[in-house]
Design a protein around this motif. Sequence first.
Motif, PDB file in Angstrom:
ATOM      1  N   LYS A  37     112.977 -66.023  22.570  1.00  0.00           N
ATOM      2  CA  LYS A  37     111.651 -67.215  22.454  1.00  0.00           C
ATOM      3  C   LYS A  37     111.921 -67.245  21.214  1.00  0.00           C
ATOM      4  N   ARG A  38     111.284 -68.406  20.976  1.00  0.00           N
ATOM      5  CA  ARG A  38     111.498 -69.364  19.449  1.00  0.00           C
ATOM      6  C   ARG A  38     110.211 -69.798  19.456  1.00  0.00           C
ATOM      7  N   THR A  39     110.321 -69.165  18.090  1.00  0.00           N
ATOM      8  CA  THR A  39     108.405 -69.593  17.732  1.00  0.00           C
ATOM      9  C   THR A  39     108.517 -70.729  16.456  1.00  0.00           C
ATOM     10  N   VAL A  40     107.059 -71.872  16.844  1.00  0.00           N
ATOM     11  CA  VAL A  40     107.412 -73.181  16.288  1.00  0.00           C
ATOM     12  C   VAL A  40     106.349 -72.931  15.347  1.00  0.00           C
ATOM     13  N   ILE A  41     106.717 -72.891  14.308  1.00  0.00           N
ATOM     14  CA  ILE A  41     105.074 -73.508  13.343  1.00  0.00           C
ATOM     15  C   ILE A  41     104.689 -74.968  13.744  1.00  0.00           C
ATOM     16  N   THR A  42     103.494 -74.232  13.646  1.00  0.00           N
ATOM     17  CA  THR A  42     102.705 -75.661  14.325  1.00  0.00           C
ATOM     18  C   THR A  42     101.547 -76.056  13.414  1.00  0.00           C
ATOM     19  N   GLU A  43     101.033 -77.316  13.623  1.00  0.00           N
ATOM     20  CA  GLU A  43     100.042 -77.603  12.305  1.00  0.00           C
ATOM     21  C   GLU A  43      99.200 -76.552  11.813  1.00  0.00           C
ATOM     22  N   THR A  44      98.946 -75.932  13.465  1.00  0.00           N
ATOM     23  CA  THR A  44      97.229 -75.120  12.421  1.00  0.00           C
ATOM     24  C   THR A  44      98.223 -74.093  11.154  1.00  0.00           C
ATOM     25  N   ASP A  45      99.591 -73.178  11.860  1.00  0.00           N
ATOM     26  CA  ASP A  45     100.312 -72.803  10.905  1.00  0.00           C
ATOM     27  C   ASP A  45     100.012 -73.101   9.920  1.00  0.00           C
ATOM     28  N   VAL A  46     100.420 -74.223   8.826  1.00  0.00           N
ATOM     29  CA  VAL A  46     101.220 -74.723   7.994  1.00  0.00           C
ATOM     30  C   VAL A  46      99.352 -75.572   7.398  1.00  0.00           C
ATOM     31  N   ALA A  47      98.056 -75.487   8.454  1.00  0.00           N
ATOM     32  CA  ALA A  47      96.789 -75.833   7.666  1.00  0.00           C
ATOM     33  C   ALA A  47      96.664 -74.371   6.907  1.00  0.00           C
ATOM     34  N   ARG A  69     103.281 -86.727   1.710  1.00  0.00           N
ATOM     35  CA  ARG A  69     103.074 -86.786   3.181  1.00  0.00           C
ATOM     36  C   ARG A  69     103.873 -86.164   4.069  1.00  0.00           C
ATOM     37  N   THR A  70     105.155 -85.944   4.060  1.00  0.00           N
ATOM     38  CA  THR A  70     105.965 -84.895   4.692  1.00  0.00           C
ATOM     39  C   THR A  70     104.937 -83.851   5.289  1.00  0.00           C
ATOM     40  N   LEU A  71     104.287 -82.919   4.127  1.00  0.00           N
ATOM     41  CA  LEU A  71     102.861 -81.907   4.400  1.00  0.00           C
ATOM     42  C   LEU A  71     101.635 -82.329   5.258  1.00  0.00           C
ATOM     43  N   GLU A  72     102.209 -83.390   5.316  1.00  0.00           N
ATOM     44  CA  GLU A  72     100.533 -83.893   6.267  1.00  0.00           C
ATOM     45  C   GLU A  72     100.777 -84.074   7.405  1.00  0.00           C
ATOM     46  N   SER A  73     102.428 -84.821   7.023  1.00  0.00           N
ATOM     47  CA  SER A  73     103.026 -84.932   9.233  1.00  0.00           C
ATOM     48  C   SER A  73     103.187 -84.069   9.228  1.00  0.00           C
ATOM     49  N   TRP A  74     103.517 -82.442   8.371  1.00  0.00           N
ATOM     50  CA  TRP A  74     103.597 -81.284   9.687  1.00  0.00           C
ATOM     51  C   TRP A  74     102.204 -80.889   9.761  1.00  0.00           C
ATOM     52  N   GLU A  75     101.447 -80.754   9.245  1.00  0.00           N
ATOM     53  CA  GLU A  75      99.775 -80.183   8.920  1.00  0.00           C
ATOM     54  C   GLU A  75      99.040 -80.825  10.773  1.00  0.00           C
ATOM     55  N   GLN A  76      99.428 -82.450  11.083  1.00  0.00           N
ATOM     56  CA  GLN A  76      98.986 -83.159  12.290  1.00  0.00           C
ATOM     57  C   GLN A  76      99.873 -82.885  13.150  1.00  0.00           C
ATOM     58  N   GLY A  77     101.282 -81.526  12.991  1.00  0.00           N
ATOM     59  CA  GLY A  77     102.222 -82.047  13.831  1.00  0.00           C
ATOM     60  C   GLY A  77     102.959 -82.992  14.440  1.00  0.00           C
ATOM     61  N   VAL A  78     103.440 -84.196  13.472  1.00  0.00           N
ATOM     62  CA  VAL A  78     103.948 -85.114  13.999  1.00  0.00           C
ATOM     63  C   VAL A  78     105.850 -84.789  13.401  1.00  0.00           C
ATOM     64  N   ARG A  79     105.121 -83.995  12.696  1.00  0.00           N
ATOM     65  CA  ARG A  79     106.553 -83.493  12.061  1.00  0.00           C
ATOM     66  C   ARG A  79     106.686 -81.797  12.055  1.00  0.00           C
ATOM     67  N   ARG A  80     107.833 -80.955  12.007  1.00  0.00           N
ATOM     68  CA  ARG A  80     107.900 -80.107  11.893  1.00  0.00           C
ATOM     69  C   ARG A  80     109.137 -79.307  10.696  1.00  0.00           C
ATOM     70  N   PRO A  81     108.786 -78.573   9.978  1.00  0.00           N
ATOM     71  CA  PRO A  81     108.878 -77.902   8.644  1.00  0.00           C
ATOM     72  C   PRO A  81     110.626 -77.504   9.315  1.00  0.00           C
ATOM     73  N   SER A  82     111.936 -77.288   8.489  1.00  0.00           N
ATOM     74  CA  SER A  82     112.845 -76.807   7.967  1.00  0.00           C
ATOM     75  C   SER A  82     112.519 -75.031   8.350  1.00  0.00           C
ATOM     76  N   GLY A  83     113.547 -75.105   8.550  1.00  0.00           N
ATOM     77  CA  GLY A  83     113.597 -73.739   9.145  1.00  0.00           C
ATOM     78  C   GLY A  83     113.049 -72.468   7.619  1.00  0.00           C
ATOM     79  N   ALA A  84     113.752 -73.362   6.465  1.00  0.00           N
ATOM     80  CA  ALA A  84     113.233 -72.660   4.813  1.00  0.00           C
ATOM     81  C   ALA A  84     112.037 -72.610   4.898  1.00  0.00           C
ATOM     82  N   ALA A  85     111.979 -73.773   4.268  1.00  0.00           N
ATOM     83  CA  ALA A  85     110.099 -74.000   4.737  1.00  0.00           C
ATOM     84  C   ALA A  85     109.765 -73.305   5.874  1.00  0.00           C
ATOM     85  N   THR A  86     109.992 -72.955   7.249  1.00  0.00           N
ATOM     86  CA  THR A  86     109.088 -71.994   8.092  1.00  0.00           C
ATOM     87  C   THR A  86     109.320 -71.257   7.339  1.00  0.00           C
ATOM     88  N   SER A  87     110.130 -70.254   7.170  1.00  0.00           N
ATOM     89  CA  SER A  87     110.373 -68.796   6.266  1.00  0.00           C
ATOM     90  C   SER A  87     108.717 -68.964   5.122  1.00  0.00           C
TER      91      SER A  87
END
Length: 104
Positions: A37-47, A69-87
């Motif tokens: 099971k992979r946990t995906v960081i959602t825009e909600t988690d980033v926000a 802009r990258t952070l905005e795209s993560w928060e909006q769910g357009v893109r996902r953060p890398s593994g390091a950023a997720t940690s």
Amino acid sequence: MTRLMTEKELEAFEATRDIEAEILQGIDDMLANNAAKRTVITETDVALARRKAQLTQEQFAKLLGVSRRTLESWEQGVRRPSGAATSLIRLFIVDPTFVKESLA
């Protein structure tokens, strides 16, 4: 397109989570080589992480080493953060003060 949560919805969602238990379960799964099971960081988690750290998008992006802009795209769910950023985002959710002091 995913609807962003209101502040009240975000607080209710946050109140139901046990981040420490989720992280420990993930570690147990990895050690057992059972990380199916992979946990995906959602825009909600980033926000949530940014809100808990009490940082602006510009400040949070700088700490994460990405553009605003990258952070905005993560928060909006357009893109996902890398593994390091997720940690790092997960650490911000658990203890934002520790992470901010460690990165300062």
